[in-house]
Design a protein around this motif. Structure first.
Motif, PDB file in Angstrom:
ATOM      1  N   ARG A 252      80.700 -15.193 -34.122  1.00 56.88           N
ATOM      2  CA  ARG A 252      80.363 -14.355 -35.281  1.00 56.88           C
ATOM      3  C   ARG A 252      79.535 -13.143 -34.850  1.00 56.88           C
ATOM      4  N   ALA A 253      78.592 -13.380 -33.946  1.00 50.01           N
ATOM      5  CA  ALA A 253      77.747 -12.278 -33.478  1.00 50.01           C
ATOM      6  C   ALA A 253      78.547 -11.265 -32.669  1.00 50.01           C
ATOM      7  N   LEU A 254      79.469 -11.739 -31.831  1.00 50.02           N
ATOM      8  CA  LEU A 254      80.312 -10.828 -31.052  1.00 50.02           C
ATOM      9  C   LEU A 254      81.117  -9.919 -31.970  1.00 50.02           C
ATOM     10  N   LEU A 255      81.730 -10.508 -32.979  1.00 51.58           N
ATOM     11  CA  LEU A 255      82.542  -9.717 -33.903  1.00 51.58           C
ATOM     12  C   LEU A 255      81.679  -8.779 -34.732  1.00 51.58           C
ATOM     13  N   ALA A 256      80.478  -9.218 -35.026  1.00 56.01           N
ATOM     14  CA  ALA A 256      79.563  -8.356 -35.784  1.00 56.01           C
ATOM     15  C   ALA A 256      79.164  -7.133 -34.981  1.00 56.01           C
ATOM     16  N   ALA A 257      79.129  -7.281 -33.666  1.00 52.75           N
ATOM     17  CA  ALA A 257      78.709  -6.178 -32.802  1.00 52.75           C
ATOM     18  C   ALA A 257      79.828  -5.185 -32.527  1.00 52.75           C
ATOM     19  N   SER A 258      81.065  -5.553 -32.849  1.00 49.35           N
ATOM     20  CA  SER A 258      82.185  -4.646 -32.600  1.00 49.35           C
ATOM     21  C   SER A 258      82.217  -3.552 -33.662  1.00 49.35           C
ATOM     22  N   PRO A 259      82.715  -2.369 -33.325  1.00 50.05           N
ATOM     23  CA  PRO A 259      82.764  -1.273 -34.298  1.00 50.05           C
ATOM     24  C   PRO A 259      83.575  -1.652 -35.531  1.00 50.05           C
ATOM     25  N   GLN A 260      83.109  -1.239 -36.689  1.00 51.79           N
ATOM     26  CA  GLN A 260      83.775  -1.544 -37.954  1.00 51.79           C
ATOM     27  C   GLN A 260      84.340  -0.249 -38.540  1.00 51.79           C
TER      28      GLN A 260
END
Length: 324
Positions: A252-260
């Motif tokens: 979840r944290a990895l995906l949260a850190a990816s550009p949105q």
């Protein structure tokens, strides 16, 4: 794909470990990793820098000898194979290196770089057959036959990586480790290499371990994903399911850190704080607990096993209630 092929993994990794340094205080680069790769599958391997991705990829091919555990290729434990057998297996197990600048011999012409692999395995009989195969390989990756007379420094980064792909394909492999093949390239040419890998994968029915920190590329290219943190597997899932609903707090944290790119998208969790701990002194219990927003006292007491929490979904976390 036949049913028996689906049941027999092409690659099976069992409790693989790779430690470096002093045995009393080792660097635990890869620590008790297990997963399978099915024929024709592209498995993504993601995680922050320092999580052991490249070491794991090279250990699979015995470019680095594992400290413990097994790597099975079509049921054969290649960690026990002698040098003669490994030489035979090199035909079927290849790698595309991360740095296209360092992985090509600057003193050799491109035709000789590609021809070296053909000569080693006796794949082209005679000068004409060798030249024809080299021209074919260059064409496969979008280069021209006359490029074979040039040296690596005469090419751009993207072209060099294409040559690296051609070299891997020269021996007609079944399995390729692509070790962050885009990280040294300009963003403008990364998509070209991704499309090339997609085309070649379909054309030659390749099986691939795709190592990357670019989560968008992994989502586009891979069938399943293994999430690695400090040398240990945190989560394994099919790509679509993992990106739609990540289960492990680290995923979840990895995906949260990816550009949105979509400002209207649902709110994502706050990205990770702090740095990944040293593999020389990993935290007790769950190695992610020191950065985990859901950590509890029991997370420090024992290492959580990688458990199938839903059909085809595996997670290493004591907080099973998070997955309901």
């Amino acid at each position: 794909m036949h049913q028996e092929e689906q049941q027999q993994p092409l690659i099976e990794v069992r409790q693989l470990k790779r430690y470096f340094g002093d045995a009393r205080k080792p660097v635990r680069a890869v620590d008790d990793v297990s997963f399978t790769i099915q024929p024709g599958e592209t498995l993504g391997l993601v995680g922050e820098s320092g999580s052991g991705k490249s070491t794991l990829g090279r250990s699979l091919l015995r470019l680095i000898d594992p400290s413990a555990g097994q790597v099975l290729y079509r049921g054969e434990d290649i960690t026990r194979a002698g040098s003669g057998r490994m030489r035979e297996l090199r035909r079927k197990l290849q790698i595309i290196f991360q740095d296209p600048y360092a992985s090509l011999n600057p003193k050799m012409r491109i035709a000789d770089i590609l021809g070296e692999a053909l000569d080693t395995h006796g794949l082209a009989k005679g000068r004409e057959a060798r030249a024809a195969r080299i021209a074919e390989l260059l064409d496969l990756v979008g280069l021209r036959p006359e490029h074979g007379t040039r040296f690596p420094h005469e090419f751009s980064g993207g072209q060099r990586q294409r040559i690296g792909v051609a070299r891997a394909l020269a021996v007609e492999p079944e399995f390729i480790v692509a070790d962050e093949p885009l990280s040294a390239l300009d963003v403008s040419i990364q998509s070209q290499v991704v499309n090339l890998l997609c085309d070649l994968r379909e054309r030659f029915k390749l099986t691939m371990l795709f190592i990357s920190h670019d989560l968008d590329v992994v989502e586009y290219l891979c069938d399943r994903v293994v999430v690695l943190y400090l040398g240990r597997v945190m989560e394994v899932a099919e790509t679509e399911a993992l990106y739609a609903q990540p289960l492990h707090p680290y995923t979840r944290a990895l995906l949260a850190a990816s550009p949105q790119p979509d400002p209207e998208a649902p709110h994502r969790p706050v990205p990770l704080q702090g740095d990944i701990p040293s593999p020389m002194n990993p935290p007790s219990g769950c190695v992610f607990r020191t950065r985990c927003p859901q950590a509890q006292a029991r997370c420090a007491e024992a290492i959580p096993p990688l458990t199938e929490v839903r059909p085809g979904r595996f997670s290493a976390c004591w907080r099973q209630e998070l997955f309901v």
